[in-house]
Design a protein around this motif. Structure first.
Motif, mmCIF file in Angstrom:
data_model
loop_
_atom_site.group_PDB
_atom_site.id
_atom_site.type_symbol
_atom_site.label_atom_id
_atom_site.label_comp_id
_atom_site.label_asym_id
_atom_site.label_seq_id
_atom_site.Cartn_x
_atom_site.Cartn_y
_atom_site.Cartn_z
ATOM 1 N N LEU A 5 0.897 -0.945 0.125
ATOM 2 C CA LEU A 5 0.021 -0.086 0.061
ATOM 3 C C LEU A 5 0.863 1.150 0.003
ATOM 4 N N GLU A 6 2.048 1.124 0.818
ATOM 5 C CA GLU A 6 3.040 2.312 0.691
ATOM 6 C C GLU A 6 3.597 2.701 -0.642
ATOM 7 N N ASP A 7 3.972 1.522 -1.138
ATOM 8 C CA ASP A 7 4.338 1.529 -2.667
ATOM 9 C C ASP A 7 3.445 2.298 -3.613
ATOM 10 N N GLY A 11 3.208 6.005 -5.619
ATOM 11 C CA GLY A 11 3.467 5.783 -7.138
ATOM 12 C C GLY A 11 4.443 4.896 -7.573
ATOM 13 N N LYS A 12 4.896 4.045 -6.722
ATOM 14 C CA LYS A 12 5.808 2.945 -7.508
ATOM 15 C C LYS A 12 5.326 1.711 -7.890
ATOM 16 N N ILE A 13 4.144 1.581 -7.765
ATOM 17 C CA ILE A 13 3.399 0.339 -8.558
ATOM 18 C C ILE A 13 2.035 1.002 -8.911
ATOM 19 N N THR A 14 1.258 0.143 -9.807
ATOM 20 C CA THR A 14 0.041 0.892 -10.345
ATOM 21 C C THR A 14 -1.015 0.071 -9.412
ATOM 22 N N ILE A 15 -2.403 0.560 -9.639
ATOM 23 C CA ILE A 15 -3.475 -0.048 -8.864
ATOM 24 C C ILE A 15 -3.758 -1.756 -9.200
#
Length: 257
Positions: A5-7, A11-15
């Protein structure tokens, strides 16, 4: 889950990647033989349980070892023979170094590998009654599960219809102690749940047991008798299913908390 969730937040990973990571973390796969539901405790409030009877010893050992590599919750093993428990307690003795204790109920053939102590303040009382002493193993399985689910079990054994005068003071005592649900175990003709349902005003869960012979062999007469009961307020689980009856009783309790 917190890291995922922090990533996502940063913005480090997409939904979509976030969803896939969370789904993957909910299921632990061990050597292609088992897919473990690691979120059951959070979702249901009750720890994971393993049915041991039909598993090979090697698979059972593998599951337990892998479980404690990633989990810190209690683990329940049902239908575990004393012989298998003795072997497991030797092969898993190293778990004691991590503070994991072995709590085995020899009558109920149920093992709790405990990482956390029992709940000190029970949510409610659940009664367990057996028709005969031959039904006690199923009742004891239910007792273990009830206590792991945060309730206390009030037991009364060997009070079946063959000596029905034994039943009435036990029922009165349970009602006075404020049990909220009754689990009733009976084999042979399976009449005891019907009798009790005519005496009390709380939910009853009938467990037909495989105690019997002739036409009653295997518990099917007791099962059909309980399903056909003319007394209202009875739910019936499968033959010898102490685990399922206990889970249902806990579900009733927790629905009204």
């Amino acid at each position: 889950m917190k890291k995922v969730l922090e990533d996502f937040k940063n913005g480090k990973i997409t939904i979509d990647e976030c969803e896939n990571h969370i789904k993957a973390n909910n299921i632990l796969e061990f050597d292609g033989i088992v897919r473990f539901d690691s979120s059951r405790q959070l979702r249901t409030g009750f720890p994971e349980a393993i049915y041991a009877e039909s598993k090979s010893y090697e698979d059972l050992l593998l599951i337990i070892k892998n479980y404690f590599k990633s989990q810190k919750e209690n683990l329940i093993i049902t239908k575990l023979s004393k012989k298998r428990f003795n072997k497991l307690s030797k092969d898993l003795k190293y778990l004691e170094d991590d503070g994991i204790t072995f709590d085995y109920n020899i009558h109920g053939k149920t093992l709790v590998l405990r990482t956390k102590p029992k709940i000190e303040k029970p949510l409610a009382k659940i009664g367990i009654i057996t028709a005969g002493t031959s039904d006690i193993n199923v009742a004891e399985e239910a007792k273990v599960i009830i206590e792991e689910g945060g309730c206390s079990a009030v037991t009364s054994y060997d009070v079946g219809v063959a000596g029905i005068h034994r039943l009435f003071p036990e029922i009165a005592s349970m009602i006075e102690s404020d049990v909220k649900v009754l689990i009733v175990c009976a084999g042979m003709e399976g009449a005891l749940p019907s009798v009790i349902a005519g005496l009390v005003d709380i939910p009853i869960i009938g467990i037909p047991t495989s105690v019997g012979y002739g036409v009653g062999e295997g518990g099917f007469v007791a099962l059909n008798s309980m399903l056909q009961s003319c007394a209202p307020g009875i739910a019936v689980v499968n033959i010898d299913n102490g685990f399922g009856a206990a889970i249902y009783a806990l579900t009733i309790i927790k629905a009204f908390l």
